[in-house]
Scaffold this motif. Structure first.
Motif, short mmCIF file in Angstrom:
data_model
loop_
_atom_site.label_atom_id
_atom_site.label_comp_id
_atom_site.label_asym_id
_atom_site.label_seq_id
_atom_site.Cartn_x
_atom_site.Cartn_y
_atom_site.Cartn_z
N SER A 84 0.83 -1.21 0.00
CA SER A 84 0.00 0.00 0.00
C SER A 84 0.86 1.26 0.00
O SER A 84 0.58 2.22 -0.72
CB SER A 84 -0.95 -0.02 1.20
OG SER A 84 -0.24 -0.24 2.38
N ARG A 114 2.04 1.71 -3.55
CA ARG A 114 0.97 2.08 -4.49
C ARG A 114 0.58 3.55 -4.32
O ARG A 114 0.22 4.22 -5.29
CB ARG A 114 -0.23 1.17 -4.31
CG ARG A 114 -0.16 -0.10 -5.15
CD ARG A 114 -1.51 -0.78 -5.23
NE ARG A 114 -2.02 -1.07 -3.91
CZ ARG A 114 -1.69 -2.14 -3.20
NH1 ARG A 114 -0.88 -3.05 -3.71
NH2 ARG A 114 -2.17 -2.33 -2.00
N TYR A 157 -4.52 -8.44 -6.88
CA TYR A 157 -5.00 -7.94 -8.15
C TYR A 157 -4.67 -8.93 -9.24
O TYR A 157 -3.67 -9.62 -9.20
CB TYR A 157 -4.24 -6.65 -8.50
CG TYR A 157 -4.60 -5.50 -7.66
CD1 TYR A 157 -5.87 -4.94 -7.74
CD2 TYR A 157 -3.66 -4.96 -6.79
CE1 TYR A 157 -6.18 -3.85 -6.97
CE2 TYR A 157 -3.97 -3.87 -6.02
CZ TYR A 157 -5.23 -3.31 -6.11
OH TYR A 157 -5.53 -2.24 -5.36
N GLN A 207 -7.62 -3.20 -13.10
CA GLN A 207 -8.04 -3.17 -11.70
C GLN A 207 -7.11 -2.29 -10.86
O GLN A 207 -7.56 -1.48 -10.06
CB GLN A 207 -8.03 -4.61 -11.17
CG GLN A 207 -9.24 -4.97 -10.35
CD GLN A 207 -9.24 -6.45 -10.03
OE1 GLN A 207 -8.74 -7.27 -10.81
NE2 GLN A 207 -9.77 -6.80 -8.87
N ILE A 208 -5.81 -2.45 -11.09
CA ILE A 208 -4.86 -1.63 -10.34
C ILE A 208 -5.02 -0.16 -10.70
O ILE A 208 -5.02 0.71 -9.84
CB ILE A 208 -3.40 -2.05 -10.62
CG1 ILE A 208 -3.19 -3.50 -10.24
CG2 ILE A 208 -2.44 -1.17 -9.84
CD1 ILE A 208 -1.73 -3.90 -10.19
N GLU A 245 -7.61 1.47 -11.71
CA GLU A 245 -8.78 2.03 -11.03
C GLU A 245 -8.44 2.36 -9.58
O GLU A 245 -8.82 3.40 -9.06
CB GLU A 245 -9.95 1.03 -11.06
CG GLU A 245 -10.71 0.99 -12.38
CD GLU A 245 -11.70 -0.16 -12.42
OE1 GLU A 245 -12.19 -0.55 -11.32
OE2 GLU A 245 -11.97 -0.68 -13.51
N ASP A 246 -7.73 1.46 -8.99
CA ASP A 246 -7.36 1.66 -7.60
C ASP A 246 -6.47 2.88 -7.43
O ASP A 246 -6.63 3.63 -6.46
CB ASP A 246 -6.62 0.41 -7.12
CG ASP A 246 -6.90 0.15 -5.66
OD1 ASP A 246 -8.06 -0.17 -5.33
OD2 ASP A 246 -5.95 0.32 -4.86
N ALA A 254 -8.49 5.89 -7.40
CA ALA A 254 -9.19 6.01 -6.12
C ALA A 254 -8.27 6.55 -5.03
O ALA A 254 -8.65 7.41 -4.24
CB ALA A 254 -9.74 4.65 -5.70
N ILE A 255 -7.02 6.08 -5.03
CA ILE A 255 -6.05 6.55 -4.03
C ILE A 255 -5.89 8.06 -4.16
O ILE A 255 -5.91 8.79 -3.17
CB ILE A 255 -4.67 5.87 -4.22
CG1 ILE A 255 -4.77 4.39 -3.87
CG2 ILE A 255 -3.61 6.55 -3.37
CD1 ILE A 255 -3.50 3.61 -4.19
N GLU A 285 -4.79 4.90 1.08
CA GLU A 285 -5.22 3.56 0.68
C GLU A 285 -5.24 2.63 1.89
O GLU A 285 -4.36 2.66 2.74
CB GLU A 285 -4.32 2.96 -0.40
CG GLU A 285 -4.36 1.43 -0.39
CD GLU A 285 -4.12 0.74 -1.71
OE1 GLU A 285 -5.04 0.75 -2.53
OE2 GLU A 285 -3.02 0.18 -1.90
N SER A 288 -5.33 -1.39 2.29
CA SER A 288 -5.28 -2.62 1.50
C SER A 288 -5.14 -3.82 2.41
O SER A 288 -4.26 -3.87 3.27
CB SER A 288 -4.13 -2.57 0.52
OG SER A 288 -2.94 -2.91 1.16
N ARG A 295 -3.43 -8.42 0.46
CA ARG A 295 -3.02 -8.40 -0.94
C ARG A 295 -1.72 -9.17 -1.11
O ARG A 295 -1.73 -10.29 -1.58
CB ARG A 295 -2.84 -6.95 -1.42
CG ARG A 295 -4.18 -6.25 -1.58
CD ARG A 295 -4.33 -5.69 -2.99
NE ARG A 295 -5.71 -5.26 -3.20
CZ ARG A 295 -6.15 -4.03 -3.00
NH1 ARG A 295 -5.33 -3.09 -2.60
NH2 ARG A 295 -7.42 -3.73 -3.23
#
Lengths: 253, 253
Positions: free
Chosen positions: A139, A142, A170, A175-176, A178-179, A182-183, A189, A191, A194
């Motif tokens: 996290s 990311r 993931y 998908q990543i 999008e994440d 969002a972050i 974040e 998480s 994961r």
DNA sequence: AACGTTGTTCTCTATTCGTGAACAAAACAG
DNA sequence: CTGTTTTGTTCACGAATAGAGAACAACGTT
């Protein structure tokens, strides 16, 4: 690139081989891993040895990393003022959350934990400082990736095979991505499960005076301990990164 | 020697320049210190950068040491099992003497403190770990030198200018050599006010199973605190190095 | 004692390293 | 704001050398 000094690059790679190897290596073994002749590797080794970057065990005749690397490594740390700067903040975060707190920075295409403060739990998580890991894998990392330009994000996500560490990992690049959006929108974040099953990380970015993300802070702990308190820990984490950013001259808009 | 890869050596020396410099350096400055053309230095830097050994500040365009050196430096430490091994012994020595205790090893022509444990005094000495210093300059280092072959001792003593750090310092090579003989005869050294005025070091060697000196332990403190208790501290130090040597398989004769 | 390793040395040529000058892009001073 | 200096960066070429490969010596193993 052809602006590269091949023997220097070979020397660097030779040294880095030791990172993922037992402590001593022989000429033959190194020549296989580097795909160079034994003679060339031997010349590399004796050059590096004369500068203190490599040491030879007189009994076994095998080679190890030398003390000069220790000097240089500590110099990197003393140069890196954000490490000292972060210490009191991490301390406070640990004392308030009772979980491991880490400071994560980006180095080209990797992330590195450059400071950490263990929790006081008798059984506790810890992380290995100063070892590189992919920018999409934890996290804290990311969060750093989320604030990079999109082309860079794509480069990172395409390059790596995107291994699934756990079933919850993931699977797709989309998908990543999008994440990451969002972050950036929410500024943090959370998480769970994961990279490592049962581990939850709560991470948020630190901004400098120019508005760039210079590092990220993350609180890491076992999911069953962290998830129930996740709101509280998130608020503590956000308060910490805001205080750090403010002290670096960042003005919230 | 001509068995040396010159560009590799230049790369190593470039990195070492940062040890005695501010944290960032430019191409021009480095080319002066290395006595190489700007073009060559630039090629060196970009090669080292591509391997993570050097980092460029995007704003100032200047260069710093990279994180890979941090990785390698910590690897040196984890490889070096005597550091972990010594920890409990140093702890105990500090708790019994109430002064700084250090572990010193030799690396080619230098000495390095690879482990230390500070005393609990509110105002206390400490040393910089992992920085090289001459083999004749502190008691811990001189103990190491004392057990080296005489030719090596002469080489060391001739090579360096033998600066006098304090008025009490050695002045002549003969004087040091007599001292080295004495160290070997009595198995320890007590040195006062040599390198630093007001500082006393009490040092003794650690032997491994083959009878070689692998490291030395030294207790360091202000002379007015250490000298009155010097017999007691000496006995503690000797007890410590004997215990360590025994655990390494050394049998006293 | 013979073998299969290891690290080390050697010779030679294709390769490349390092120079020096020219370039662009900042930093500086007037 | 403008001329000037200094910075990092690029380029082409000739001298220097890096790397291949085989032979060597010194181990440890069978």
């Amino acid at each position: 690139m052809d602006q590269v000094l091949s023997s220097v690059r070979n020397g660097c790679r030779l040294l880095k081989i030791f990172l993922d190897s037992p402590k001593e290596l022989g000429v033959t073994e190194l020549s296989k891993k580097l795909q160079l002749s034994k003679g060339a590797v031997h010349k590399l080794l004796s050059t590096l040895e004369s500068e203190g970057f490599i040491r030879q065990n007189e009994k076994t005749k095998q080679y190890t990393l030398g003390y000069t690397l220790l000097e240089l490594g500590t110099k990197v740390l003393t140069n890196h003022d954000i490490v000292d700067f972060s210490k009191p903040f991490l301390d406070q975060l640990v004392s308030r959350t009772n979980e491991l707190a880490v400071l994560c920075v980006q180095d080209s295409k990797d992330a590195i934990y450059v400071a950490k403060e263990d929790s006081l739990h008798p059984v506790r998580f810890t992380v290995e400082s100063f070892r590189r890991f992919p920018l999409y894998s934890t996290s804290a990392a990311r969060v750093l990736l989320a604030y990079q330009p999109e082309e860079f994000q794509d480069e990172i996500l395409q390059e790596h095979p995107l291994k699934s560490y756990t079933p919850h990992s993931y699977t797709s690049v989309e998908q990543i991505k999008e994440d990451l959006v969002a972050i950036r929108e929410q500024g943090y974040e959370i998480s769970s499960n994961r990279r490592n099953t049962g581990v939850t990380g709560i991470a948020a970015p630190i901004f400098d005076s120019t508005g760039h993300v210079t590092a990220s802070v993350s609180v890491i702990g076992p999911s069953d301990r962290v998830m129930p308190k996740k709101e509280e820990i998130l608020q503590e984490t956000l308060a910490t990164v805001r205080a750090m950013s403010a002290q670096l001259g960042y003005r919230m808009s």
